[in-house]
Design a protein around this motif. Structure first.
Motif, PDB file in Angstrom:
ATOM      1  N   VAL A  16       0.819  -1.214   0.000  1.00 37.96           N
ATOM      2  CA  VAL A  16       0.000   0.000   0.000  1.00 37.96           C
ATOM      3  C   VAL A  16       0.854   1.267   0.000  1.00 37.96           C
ATOM      4  O   VAL A  16       0.548   2.228  -0.717  1.00 37.96           O
ATOM      5  N   LEU A  17       1.911   1.274   0.783  1.00 39.75           N
ATOM      6  CA  LEU A  17       2.735   2.468   0.931  1.00 39.75           C
ATOM      7  C   LEU A  17       3.866   2.481  -0.089  1.00 39.75           C
ATOM      8  O   LEU A  17       4.404   1.422  -0.447  1.00 39.75           O
ATOM      9  N   PRO A  18       4.272   3.671  -0.538  1.00 41.95           N
ATOM     10  CA  PRO A  18       5.456   3.747  -1.406  1.00 41.95           C
ATOM     11  C   PRO A  18       6.688   3.307  -0.623  1.00 41.95           C
ATOM     12  O   PRO A  18       6.713   3.426   0.617  1.00 41.95           O
ATOM     13  N   PRO A  19       7.705   2.797  -1.297  1.00 46.58           N
ATOM     14  CA  PRO A  19       8.871   2.258  -0.581  1.00 46.58           C
ATOM     15  C   PRO A  19       9.490   3.230   0.421  1.00 46.58           C
ATOM     16  O   PRO A  19       9.821   2.847   1.545  1.00 46.58           O
ATOM     17  N   GLU A  20       9.652   4.500   0.015  1.00 44.17           N
ATOM     18  CA  GLU A  20      10.255   5.464   0.933  1.00 44.17           C
ATOM     19  C   GLU A  20       9.340   5.722   2.136  1.00 44.17           C
ATOM     20  O   GLU A  20       9.813   5.890   3.264  1.00 44.17           O
ATOM     21  N   GLY A  21       8.051   5.753   1.894  1.00 47.18           N
ATOM     22  CA  GLY A  21       7.109   5.957   2.984  1.00 47.18           C
ATOM     23  C   GLY A  21       7.060   4.772   3.923  1.00 47.18           C
ATOM     24  O   GLY A  21       6.945   4.931   5.146  1.00 47.18           O
TER      25      GLY A  21
END
Length: 430
Positions: A82-87
């Motif tokens: 669900v979340l972007p990798p950096e997030g």
């Protein structure tokens, strides 16, 4: 009984600030000097962005100065799908980020980072604890799963069947923490104005105009960081995008030296796997801080709230029999439709951050930075956290009242049924 938290007793004073007077022009205006607003202001100022932060009352007047002070970096929405990798990485490391920031800025807020202990109370709880441990052990945030004796050594409580510790967990004096963040933002160049409630917000050809009783701010971009403490001056589409619930907290009288030696000798935050969990920590003055969601009686009426907390704590620690409580206070929790923190795009260059669901200490460490990045460049911000459109939650007030009123009694019933099922299983097991 004092109806405010004891945090101000030991917190350093807030940074000097005065109400806004006259007109100022900045790149970014932020509304709400809690964790997220002060962190965003600090990050923006460090990047050379001119920023003004206004607060209706005093720094930390809302949830940031009224919460339980626990940093529990455990989230149902920590999901790589669900979340972007950096997030994902930012949220994964949010607990460590809290304490690294405190150390880097030299904030005197009674920080203790000895972990968050999740103790399993029965076989079903053991399964849940093992599943959570497996997730965070894969991420490098937990050591080996603990046996009963190890749980007892850390907690001082016997009878739990296992558990685990999230290494990045801990606790702080939250009012001292937010005051320290505000001072750091101010030192970095952010303009801070307290006792300056937002009274008007208008979009013009060249940006936004924010009005307060004594002045106004012209800004290219605006970040609303009021979370669940929004009033009528905040756009309704933000206020209607959250379910509001009341939480309560209590502080005991300081423990004696003998009691302190028995209660949480490992210095951890404690929570168990009951559906109606017992969670608590010990602050720098030796007080037990505990609480939960306000129900029809518990959390709303002091006498039964104190009586129940006293019984539960004495059941864990006989040495706490007769423990007195001196403080009982409440605050507001905001929950978004997706039950995760949300960076809402409310209009052209108008953003909001809200919906911490009771995990405000670690989530704001991550999301305050994501909001700051968004206010500089939306694509940079999107790499740190998804941008959501505000979603009106029909009947949000009724939902909030129903959940907080019924959740506790329902969970207590589930715990009783679970104990009955476990006892029946033991009687029929050869």
């Amino acid at each position: 009984m004092i109806l405010e938290p004891p945090y101000a007793d030991t917190a350093p004073p807030a940074p000097d600030s005065t109400p806004l007077e006259g007109r100022i022009t900045v790149d970014v205006a932020l509304v709400g000097a809690g964790f997220s607003g002060t962190i965003a202001a600090l990050m923006l100022a460090r990047r050379g962005v001119s920023v003004a932060l206004i607060e209706a009352q005093e720094v930390g007047h809302g949830g940031s100065g009224r919460n339980h002070g626990q940093c529990i970096p455990v989230f149902g929405y920590l999901d790589e799908a669900v979340l972007p990798p950096e997030g994902f990485a930012l949220l994964r490391d949010s607990g460590r980020l809290v304490f690294d920031t405190i150390a880097d800025l030299g904030i005197a807020c009674e920080p203790v980072q000895k972990g968050w202990l999740n103790a399993a109370h029965d076989a079903a709880g053991l399964d849940r604890a093992r599943a959570a441990h497996a997730k965070y052990a894969r991420l490098g945030k937990a050591g080996d799963f603990l046996g009963p004796d190890e749980v007892t050594e850390l907690s001082g409580i016997s009878g739990y069947v296992g558990g685990w510790v999230h290494r990045d967990g801990g606790h702080v004096n939250p009012l001292a923490y937010v005051r320290g963040l505000a001072g750091a933002a101010q030192a970095a160049g952010a303009a801070l104005h307290v006792r300056s409630p937002l009274t008007g917000l208008e979009r013009g050809r060249e940006g936004w105009l924010l009005r307060t009783p004594g002045g106004e701010i012209a800004a290219r971009k605006v970040g609303l960081t009021v979370n669940a403490y929004a009033d009528a001056a905040i756009p309704a589409r933000l206020r209607q995008s959250l379910v509001h619930m009341r939480s309560y907290a209590m502080a005991s009288e300081p423990l004696t030296e003998a009691q302190r030696a028995e209660v949480l000798p490992g210095g951890v935050n404690f929570s168990d796997t009951r559906r109606d969990p017992m969670f608590f920590r010990i602050d720098g003055s030796g007080r037990i801080i505990t609480g939960g969601l306000v129900e029809l009686r518990r959390g709303r009426i002091t006498a039964p709230t104190v009586a129940q907390a006293g019984r539960r704590l004495a059941g864990l620690y006989p040495a706490l029999q007769g423990l007195g409580f001196t403080h009982h206070w409440s605050g507001t929790v905001g929950v978004s439709a997706k039950q995760r923190p949300a960076i809402f795009e409310l209009g052209p260059d108008l953003w909001a951050l809200a919906g911490y669901s009771g995990r405000g200490v670690p989530t704001t460490a991550a999301l305050g930075r994501a909001l700051a990045a968004t206010l500089v460049d939306r694509e940079e911000g999107a790499r740190l956290w998804p941008h959501d459109a505000p979603t009106r939650i029909p009947g949000g007030t009724l939902i909030g009242f129903g959940v907080q009123s019924l959740r506790g009694p329902w969970n207590k019933l589930r715990d009783r049924l679970g104990r009955g099922a476990s006892a029946a299983k033991e009687r029929t097991t050869p």
